[in-house]
Structures are given as C-alpha cells and as structure tokens.
Design a protein around this motif. Structure first.
Motif, PDB file in Angstrom:
ATOM      1  N   LYS A   3      30.173 -32.393  26.678  1.00  0.00           N
ATOM      2  CA  LYS A   3      29.779 -31.635  25.489  1.00  0.00           C
ATOM      3  C   LYS A   3      28.657 -32.338  24.720  1.00  0.00           C
ATOM      4  N   TRP A   4      28.693 -33.651  24.620  1.00  0.00           N
ATOM      5  CA  TRP A   4      27.691 -34.384  23.875  1.00  0.00           C
ATOM      6  C   TRP A   4      26.343 -34.398  24.592  1.00  0.00           C
ATOM      7  N   GLN A   5      26.336 -34.051  25.885  1.00  0.00           N
ATOM      8  CA  GLN A   5      25.094 -34.046  26.642  1.00  0.00           C
ATOM      9  C   GLN A   5      24.377 -32.688  26.572  1.00  0.00           C
ATOM     10  N   GLN A   6      25.056 -31.687  26.075  1.00  0.00           N
ATOM     11  CA  GLN A   6      24.432 -30.375  26.008  1.00  0.00           C
ATOM     12  C   GLN A   6      23.326 -30.385  24.955  1.00  0.00           C
ATOM     13  N   VAL A   7      22.244 -29.784  25.310  1.00  0.00           N
ATOM     14  CA  VAL A   7      21.116 -29.698  24.393  1.00  0.00           C
ATOM     15  C   VAL A   7      21.019 -28.254  23.919  1.00  0.00           C
ATOM     16  N   VAL A   8      21.001 -28.111  22.633  1.00  0.00           N
ATOM     17  CA  VAL A   8      20.881 -26.775  22.073  1.00  0.00           C
ATOM     18  C   VAL A   8      19.397 -26.441  22.022  1.00  0.00           C
ATOM     19  N   MET A   9      19.035 -25.409  22.726  1.00  0.00           N
ATOM     20  CA  MET A   9      17.643 -24.969  22.749  1.00  0.00           C
ATOM     21  C   MET A   9      17.534 -23.695  21.929  1.00  0.00           C
ATOM     22  N   PHE A  10      16.508 -23.601  21.159  1.00  0.00           N
ATOM     23  CA  PHE A  10      16.271 -22.373  20.432  1.00  0.00           C
ATOM     24  C   PHE A  10      14.780 -22.093  20.476  1.00  0.00           C
ATOM     25  N   GLU A  11      14.473 -20.863  20.365  1.00  0.00           N
ATOM     26  CA  GLU A  11      13.084 -20.453  20.421  1.00  0.00           C
ATOM     27  C   GLU A  11      12.706 -19.809  19.099  1.00  0.00           C
ATOM     28  N   ILE A  12      11.617 -20.257  18.554  1.00  0.00           N
ATOM     29  CA  ILE A  12      11.115 -19.645  17.342  1.00  0.00           C
ATOM     30  C   ILE A  12      10.209 -18.503  17.780  1.00  0.00           C
ATOM     31  N   LYS A  13      10.563 -17.312  17.368  1.00  0.00           N
ATOM     32  CA  LYS A  13       9.769 -16.161  17.755  1.00  0.00           C
ATOM     33  C   LYS A  13       8.484 -16.136  16.942  1.00  0.00           C
ATOM     34  N   LYS A  14       7.394 -15.845  17.637  1.00  0.00           N
ATOM     35  CA  LYS A  14       6.093 -15.779  16.986  1.00  0.00           C
ATOM     36  C   LYS A  14       5.762 -14.353  16.596  1.00  0.00           C
ATOM     37  N   ALA A  15       4.962 -14.253  15.563  1.00  0.00           N
ATOM     38  CA  ALA A  15       4.453 -12.959  15.122  1.00  0.00           C
ATOM     39  C   ALA A  15       3.490 -12.430  16.187  1.00  0.00           C
ATOM     40  N   SER A  16       3.084 -11.189  16.040  1.00  0.00           N
ATOM     41  CA  SER A  16       2.130 -10.604  16.987  1.00  0.00           C
ATOM     42  C   SER A  16       0.793 -11.339  16.892  1.00  0.00           C
ATOM     43  N   GLU A  17       0.001 -11.233  17.933  1.00  0.00           N
ATOM     44  CA  GLU A  17      -1.321 -11.878  17.931  1.00  0.00           C
ATOM     45  C   GLU A  17      -2.173 -11.361  16.772  1.00  0.00           C
ATOM     46  N   GLU A  62       7.552 -15.545  13.345  1.00  0.00           N
ATOM     47  CA  GLU A  62       7.787 -14.133  13.049  1.00  0.00           C
ATOM     48  C   GLU A  62       8.557 -13.988  11.736  1.00  0.00           C
ATOM     49  N   GLY A  63       8.298 -12.917  11.025  1.00  0.00           N
ATOM     50  CA  GLY A  63       9.074 -12.587   9.836  1.00  0.00           C
ATOM     51  C   GLY A  63       8.780 -13.493   8.666  1.00  0.00           C
ATOM     52  N   SER A  64       9.776 -13.648   7.813  1.00  0.00           N
ATOM     53  CA  SER A  64       9.589 -14.383   6.556  1.00  0.00           C
ATOM     54  C   SER A  64       9.422 -15.885   6.765  1.00  0.00           C
ATOM     55  N   GLU A  65       9.749 -16.395   7.947  1.00  0.00           N
ATOM     56  CA  GLU A  65       9.551 -17.825   8.206  1.00  0.00           C
ATOM     57  C   GLU A  65       8.070 -18.158   8.325  1.00  0.00           C
ATOM     58  N   ALA A 124       7.402 -20.824  -2.368  1.00  0.00           N
ATOM     59  CA  ALA A 124       7.819 -20.369  -1.041  1.00  0.00           C
ATOM     60  C   ALA A 124       9.334 -20.311  -0.914  1.00  0.00           C
ATOM     61  N   ASP A 125      10.060 -20.790  -1.912  1.00  0.00           N
ATOM     62  CA  ASP A 125      11.528 -20.774  -1.898  1.00  0.00           C
ATOM     63  C   ASP A 125      12.078 -21.485  -0.666  1.00  0.00           C
ATOM     64  N   ASP A 126      11.586 -22.716  -0.464  1.00  0.00           N
ATOM     65  CA  ASP A 126      11.972 -23.532   0.686  1.00  0.00           C
ATOM     66  C   ASP A 126      12.738 -24.751   0.159  1.00  0.00           C
ATOM     67  N   ASP A 127      14.034 -24.800   0.431  1.00  0.00           N
ATOM     68  CA  ASP A 127      14.866 -25.901  -0.066  1.00  0.00           C
ATOM     69  C   ASP A 127      14.409 -27.270   0.440  1.00  0.00           C
ATOM     70  N   MET A 128      13.827 -27.304   1.622  1.00  0.00           N
ATOM     71  CA  MET A 128      13.398 -28.578   2.201  1.00  0.00           C
ATOM     72  C   MET A 128      12.043 -29.037   1.645  1.00  0.00           C
ATOM     73  N   SER A 129      11.304 -28.134   1.048  1.00  0.00           N
ATOM     74  CA  SER A 129       9.999 -28.450   0.481  1.00  0.00           C
ATOM     75  C   SER A 129       9.840 -27.659  -0.816  1.00  0.00           C
ATOM     76  N   PRO A 130      10.428 -28.166  -1.899  1.00  0.00           N
ATOM     77  CA  PRO A 130      10.527 -27.377  -3.126  1.00  0.00           C
ATOM     78  C   PRO A 130       9.193 -27.007  -3.792  1.00  0.00           C
ATOM     79  N   PHE A 131       8.105 -27.670  -3.468  1.00  0.00           N
ATOM     80  CA  PHE A 131       6.821 -27.345  -4.075  1.00  0.00           C
ATOM     81  C   PHE A 131       5.868 -26.702  -3.083  1.00  0.00           C
ATOM     82  N   LEU A 132       6.417 -26.098  -2.062  1.00  0.00           N
ATOM     83  CA  LEU A 132       5.618 -25.385  -1.063  1.00  0.00           C
ATOM     84  C   LEU A 132       5.207 -24.039  -1.643  1.00  0.00           C
TER      85      LEU A 132
END
Length: 137
Positions: A3-17, A62-65, A124-132
C-alpha cells in the motif's frame, strides 16, 4: 505492491487551446499594463525566486483552477526573515510585520492599478496563496 508503494496519479485537465490562447493574450496585456505603470514584470512562473516585482502568468488548468494571475514577489531575504520569525512564533517581529505590510499593500495596489487599466482584478481566494490576484479582461 504494498500500500505504501502505490503512487497516486492525477491529471490536471487543461482548458481548450482557444481558452489557453485567450489567457496568454490577457496575461500579456496585464504584464504590459503593469510595466507601463512602472513595475518590473516577470512572466516565467517556473523562475520566481530569481525575480522581484510583479509575476504575471496564465494557468492552463480547466475551469476555475485556471486563469490569469498576478503575484507580488519580494526579496527572498525578507521572505526568509519572516518565515524564521513565524517558525519561532514571533509574529510581532519587525521582519514578519514588514513582510505582511508589504505583501498586503502591494496586493491592494496591484488590484487598484489593474482596475484603473480596465481589468477586473481581485482576490483569487486561494488559501495557499492569500495575496494571489486573479485577473479577468
């Protein structure tokens, strides 16, 4: 596989070109407006440590991100001094207070200048970067 060796992969979807191209165009206009106002402007989000002033970039997510963002970059020595104060719990230390003052006021100043230049800019309402800052055309 353990279980500790499993890598969680995720893909950030991109907006249209087309949307990415619009964002890049807007980021260029934002950078130009800030430069015309006298700010040093940087566009390479991968090299912020080497820059001071306004960092402007288009996030292709993609989206609000995604969108066009601006962040004020201060000298790394002040950032380090503020971080050291925070780690020691010394939030009233001069370096910590000065860092907060500069960051907060430059964020407000950039938002006001961008608004004057015809952009819709705000928190930008970003908790990790409050002055963005998020910018829209």
């Amino acid at each position: 596989m353990a279980k500790w060796q499993q890598v969680v992969m995720f893909e950030i979807k991109k907006a249209s070109e087309a949307e990415i191209a619009e964002r890049n165009d807007l980021a260029g206009k934002v950078a130009q407006a800030l430069a015309r106002a006298g700010f040093s402007v940087h566009r390479d989000v991968n090299q912020p440590a080497a820059a001071l002033g306004a960092l402007v970039w288009a996030d292709p997510a993609e989206g609000s991100e995604g969108g066009v963002f601006v962040q004020w970059l201060i000298d790394p020595s002040l950032s380090r001094a503020a971080a050291e104060s925070a780690q020691k719990g010394e939030v009233q230390a001069p370096a910590f207070r000065h860092f907060g003052f500069v960051t907060e006021h430059m964020c407000a100043t950039l938002i006001a200048i961008l608004g004057s230049a015809g952009f819709r800019a705000g928190d930008a309402d970003d908790d990790m970067s409050p002055f963005l800052i998020r910018v829209e055309g």
